[in-house]
Design a protein around this motif. Sequence first.
Motif, PDB file in Angstrom:
ATOM      1  N   LYS A 263      -2.645   6.160   6.855  1.00  0.00           N
ATOM      2  CA  LYS A 263      -3.332   7.159   7.679  1.00  0.00           C
ATOM      3  C   LYS A 263      -4.842   6.929   7.718  1.00  0.00           C
ATOM      4  N   LEU A 264      -5.371   6.139   6.818  1.00  0.00           N
ATOM      5  CA  LEU A 264      -6.815   5.922   6.755  1.00  0.00           C
ATOM      6  C   LEU A 264      -7.403   5.320   8.032  1.00  0.00           C
TER       7      LEU A 264
ATOM      8  N   ILE B 106      -7.603   8.158  10.529  1.00  0.00           N
ATOM      9  CA  ILE B 106      -8.640   9.125  10.151  1.00  0.00           C
ATOM     10  C   ILE B 106     -10.024   8.552  10.444  1.00  0.00           C
ATOM     11  N   LYS B 107     -10.190   7.265  10.165  1.00  0.00           N
ATOM     12  CA  LYS B 107     -11.477   6.611  10.414  1.00  0.00           C
ATOM     13  C   LYS B 107     -11.827   6.638  11.905  1.00  0.00           C
TER      14      LYS B 107
ATOM     15  N   SER C 155     -16.584   9.467   7.726  1.00  0.00           N
ATOM     16  CA  SER C 155     -16.710   8.023   7.981  1.00  0.00           C
ATOM     17  C   SER C 155     -17.428   7.328   6.834  1.00  0.00           C
TER      18      SER C 155
ATOM     19  N   LEU D 278     -14.734   3.494   0.587  1.00  0.00           N
ATOM     20  CA  LEU D 278     -13.423   3.025   0.130  1.00  0.00           C
ATOM     21  C   LEU D 278     -13.172   1.584   0.581  1.00  0.00           C
ATOM     22  N   ASN D 279     -13.554   1.268   1.823  1.00  0.00           N
ATOM     23  CA  ASN D 279     -13.369  -0.092   2.317  1.00  0.00           C
ATOM     24  C   ASN D 279     -14.218  -1.092   1.546  1.00  0.00           C
TER      25      ASN D 279
ATOM     26  N   LEU E 212     -15.045   6.911   3.919  1.00  0.00           N
ATOM     27  CA  LEU E 212     -14.047   5.878   4.198  1.00  0.00           C
ATOM     28  C   LEU E 212     -14.657   4.476   4.139  1.00  0.00           C
TER      29      LEU E 212
ATOM     30  N   ASN F 237       0.836  -1.191   0.000  1.00  0.00           N
ATOM     31  CA  ASN F 237       0.000   0.000   0.000  1.00  0.00           C
ATOM     32  C   ASN F 237       0.870   1.239   0.000  1.00  0.00           C
TER      33      ASN F 237
ATOM     34  N   SER G  22       0.271   6.861   2.055  1.00  0.00           N
ATOM     35  CA  SER G  22      -0.892   7.652   2.447  1.00  0.00           C
ATOM     36  C   SER G  22      -2.028   6.781   2.982  1.00  0.00           C
ATOM     37  N   SER G  23      -2.102   5.530   2.542  1.00  0.00           N
ATOM     38  CA  SER G  23      -3.199   4.678   2.996  1.00  0.00           C
ATOM     39  C   SER G  23      -3.018   4.238   4.451  1.00  0.00           C
TER      40      SER G  23
END
Length: 178
Positions: A20-21, A24-25, A166, A172-173, A169, A14, A17-18
């Motif tokens: 940090k997801l 952030i979540k 949220s 994205l998941n 995100l 990955n 930057s990923s």
Amino acid sequence: MEFEIPQYNNFNENPPSSSKLPLIKLVARLITIVCIVVSIIVLKSNNVTLDNGGKLDYDYYNSYRYMLGVMLAGIIYNTLHIPFAIYYLIAKKHLIKHKSFHHFEFYGDKITFGIIATAAGAALGATVDLQKVVYTENNSKIHDFLGLMYIPDAFLVAAFVCSGISSVLSSLNLHKSE
């Protein structure tokens, strides 16, 4: 001036930057809960005793009661997802990898986002409309009550924004899981 483009030897790796997801979540869910709790505290503590002995509080208006119900649902939903977000942050993988759970999270976030938006809009609209009315008795007390109602409205709008984060995100998941 030269710019270096990061090279990835392993296509399964990955990008940085990923990483940090998960943080952030988790932060978005925590801020949503904190904003809703502050909003509930202000909503429940804002009351006025009128000259005739009557009490004016949030329960007198349907929009504010709806706002309280939505806030309680938002706290419950986001609190249930905090352990999953913590695990995701620590382990860098999902606790439940089943596609159905990702769908539940996706649709749950969308529904929570939508109802928080409607509650924020209804309460803010009610406050603005009620501020325009000129009351014959207790005008200043009622306007003081309504003036304080902007505070829980503002915190609910902040919760709405964090709930939106949220929601994005979880989209994205869902995309990653399929």
